[in-house]
Design a protein around this motif. Structure first.
Motif, short mmCIF file in Angstrom:
data_model
loop_
_atom_site.label_atom_id
_atom_site.label_comp_id
_atom_site.label_asym_id
_atom_site.label_seq_id
_atom_site.Cartn_x
_atom_site.Cartn_y
_atom_site.Cartn_z
N GLY A 63 4.58 16.90 3.74
CA GLY A 63 4.65 18.81 3.46
C GLY A 63 4.93 19.19 2.30
N PRO A 64 5.20 20.59 2.24
CA PRO A 64 5.01 21.23 1.00
C PRO A 64 6.63 20.83 0.48
CG PRO A 64 5.27 22.51 2.93
CD PRO A 64 5.07 21.30 3.59
N TRP A 65 6.23 20.56 -0.55
CA TRP A 65 7.97 21.38 -1.35
C TRP A 65 8.40 22.38 -2.11
CZ3 TRP A 65 12.70 18.97 -3.34
CH2 TRP A 65 12.47 17.21 -2.60
N GLU A 66 9.18 23.38 -1.33
CA GLU A 66 9.24 25.00 -1.84
C GLU A 66 10.82 24.85 -2.80
OE1 GLU A 66 8.31 27.83 1.22
OE2 GLU A 66 6.13 27.33 0.37
N PRO A 67 11.76 23.88 -3.42
CA PRO A 67 12.95 23.76 -3.77
C PRO A 67 13.38 24.57 -3.79
CG PRO A 67 11.47 23.06 -5.73
CD PRO A 67 10.56 23.94 -4.67
N ALA A 68 14.97 25.06 -3.10
CA ALA A 68 15.86 25.85 -2.90
C ALA A 68 16.23 26.22 -4.50
CB ALA A 68 17.06 25.26 -2.58
N PRO A 69 16.56 27.58 -4.07
CA PRO A 69 17.24 27.93 -5.98
C PRO A 69 18.50 27.29 -6.02
CG PRO A 69 17.47 30.13 -4.48
CD PRO A 69 16.74 28.38 -3.68
N LEU A 70 18.28 26.30 -7.66
CA LEU A 70 20.02 25.54 -7.77
C LEU A 70 21.14 26.12 -8.00
CD1 LEU A 70 20.36 22.71 -9.91
CD2 LEU A 70 20.63 24.09 -11.95
N GLY A 85 20.28 24.52 -22.30
CA GLY A 85 21.11 25.91 -22.41
C GLY A 85 19.50 26.98 -22.17
N ARG A 86 18.89 26.82 -22.01
CA ARG A 86 17.98 27.91 -21.56
C ARG A 86 16.59 27.56 -20.85
NH1 ARG A 86 13.74 26.71 -24.84
NH2 ARG A 86 13.95 25.22 -26.39
N PRO A 87 15.54 28.28 -19.84
CA PRO A 87 14.52 27.88 -19.10
C PRO A 87 13.37 27.66 -20.38
CG PRO A 87 15.35 30.31 -18.99
CD PRO A 87 16.50 29.35 -19.33
N TYR A 88 12.76 26.38 -20.19
CA TYR A 88 11.36 26.41 -21.19
C TYR A 88 10.58 25.57 -20.29
CZ TYR A 88 13.61 21.57 -20.47
OH TYR A 88 13.95 20.18 -20.87
N ARG A 89 10.33 25.29 -19.17
CA ARG A 89 9.55 24.89 -17.77
C ARG A 89 9.90 25.33 -16.47
NH1 ARG A 89 10.17 20.37 -15.49
NH2 ARG A 89 11.39 18.53 -15.53
N GLU A 90 8.52 25.17 -15.91
CA GLU A 90 9.03 25.39 -14.34
C GLU A 90 9.84 23.76 -14.08
OE1 GLU A 90 5.20 26.88 -11.84
OE2 GLU A 90 6.10 29.65 -12.96
N HIS A 91 10.00 24.11 -12.56
CA HIS A 91 10.58 22.79 -12.06
C HIS A 91 9.83 22.80 -10.62
CE1 HIS A 91 13.59 22.11 -14.67
NE2 HIS A 91 13.67 23.52 -15.35
N ALA A 92 9.18 21.15 -10.35
CA ALA A 92 8.91 21.17 -9.02
C ALA A 92 10.48 20.86 -8.02
CB ALA A 92 7.73 20.72 -9.03
N ASP A 93 10.87 20.46 -8.15
CA ASP A 93 12.03 20.14 -7.24
C ASP A 93 13.13 19.98 -7.72
OD1 ASP A 93 12.14 18.42 -9.03
OD2 ASP A 93 11.60 16.49 -7.51
N GLY A 109 10.00 22.39 8.20
CA GLY A 109 9.52 23.47 6.78
C GLY A 109 9.25 23.08 5.47
N PRO A 110 9.78 23.33 4.62
CA PRO A 110 9.70 22.42 3.17
C PRO A 110 10.83 21.84 2.48
CG PRO A 110 9.93 24.91 2.89
CD PRO A 110 9.65 24.85 4.31
N TRP A 111 10.42 20.98 2.19
CA TRP A 111 11.28 20.07 1.15
C TRP A 111 12.43 20.66 0.15
CZ3 TRP A 111 12.58 16.37 3.96
CH2 TRP A 111 11.03 15.36 4.75
N ARG A 112 13.49 20.96 0.20
CA ARG A 112 14.20 21.31 -0.06
C ARG A 112 15.17 21.23 -1.66
NH1 ARG A 112 12.64 26.91 -0.72
NH2 ARG A 112 15.37 27.69 0.14
N PHE A 113 15.83 20.20 -1.43
CA PHE A 113 15.71 19.40 -2.47
C PHE A 113 15.37 17.71 -2.23
CE2 PHE A 113 19.69 19.95 -0.08
CZ PHE A 113 20.33 18.65 -0.05
N GLN A 114 16.26 16.84 -3.77
CA GLN A 114 16.15 15.49 -3.83
C GLN A 114 17.36 15.20 -3.77
OE1 GLN A 114 12.52 14.50 -6.20
NE2 GLN A 114 12.46 11.86 -5.05
N LEU A 115 17.52 13.54 -3.08
CA LEU A 115 18.99 13.39 -3.33
C LEU A 115 18.87 12.02 -3.96
CD1 LEU A 115 21.93 13.52 -2.93
CD2 LEU A 115 21.83 12.57 -0.71
N THR A 116 19.13 11.60 -4.95
CA THR A 116 19.21 10.12 -5.75
C THR A 116 20.51 9.56 -5.42
OG1 THR A 116 17.24 10.94 -6.98
CG2 THR A 116 18.53 8.99 -7.28
#
Length: 203
Positions: A9-16, A43-51, A106-113
């Motif tokens: 299924g798809p990943w649509e990460p939840a807002p952090l 201290g600043r965003p510099y790329r997109e995050h897939a999860d 629905g889509p995956w929202r976050f990953q637990l490690t």
């Protein structure tokens, strides 16, 4: 956020911020990990995050699963596959990666490690020779969520760096203290011997 399709299924990460709020009441150590942990160190965003990645200690994983009652949790057991992880089921030691989505699917929202520990020490799950006091593994910024120390996250990223891992290393390198650089250099030497990042860590 980037949408990624997977066989499960798809990943649509939840807002952090939403994931952080979910874990705020957890009576056990937890921290933001993955690319967001590096971005918080920069201290600043510099790329997109897939999860979105959250890490906890293996010893607390059943407590975390109860916190996530109502969420649909699937464990990578064995690695490369996914199967449901019901509440109150202890996971066997080799399993450390869990995907989480809303209970209705629905889509995956976050990953637990799951991270390893021994008493009051954090233990690197890929090489137990690498360990350090648990209290030194997280950064508790006053205006942000707890996050894993950047040098530890870089160690995880160093095994087979993808382009985004190289970007993370380049962005955070100027923000590492001498002590953080020395620790990461030593950990890379222990696990890998030679590694291209080691030369860049030295003054």
């Amino acid at each position: 956020m980037t949408r990624i399709e997977t066989p499960w299924g798809p990943w649509e990460p939840a807002p952090l911020a939403e994931v952080v709020e979910l874990f705020t009441g957890l009576a056990a150590p937890w921290w933001v990990s993955g690319g967001y942990a590096i971005e918080l160190a920069v201290g600043r965003p510099y790329r997109e995050h897939a999860d979105v990645d959250i890490s906890v200690l293996r010893r607390d994983h059943e407590t975390v699963r109860r916190l996530l009652t109502g969420w649909d949790c699937w464990a990578a057991d064995p690695p490369g596959t996914l199967r449901p992880w019901p509440v109150d089921e202890p996971l066997p030691p080799p399993v450390y990666d869990i995907w989480v989505r809303e209970g209705g699917g629905g889509p995956w929202r976050f990953q637990l490690t799951l991270d390893e520990s021994d008493g009051d020490r954090w233990v690197y799950r890929r090489d137990a020779r690498i360990h350090r006091p648990l209290e030194s593994c997280t950064v508790a910024a006053g205006d942000g969520p707890p996050r894993i120390a950047p040098e530890i996250q870089l160690l995880y990223k160093a095994r087979d760096p993808r382009p985004k891992d190289e970007t993370d290393f380049t962005e955070v390198l100027p923000h590492l203290t001498e002590a953080q650089r020395l620790w990461l250099d030593g950990a890379l030497a222990t696990e890998h011997g030679t590694h291209p990042w080691r030369a860049r860590l030295r003054p």
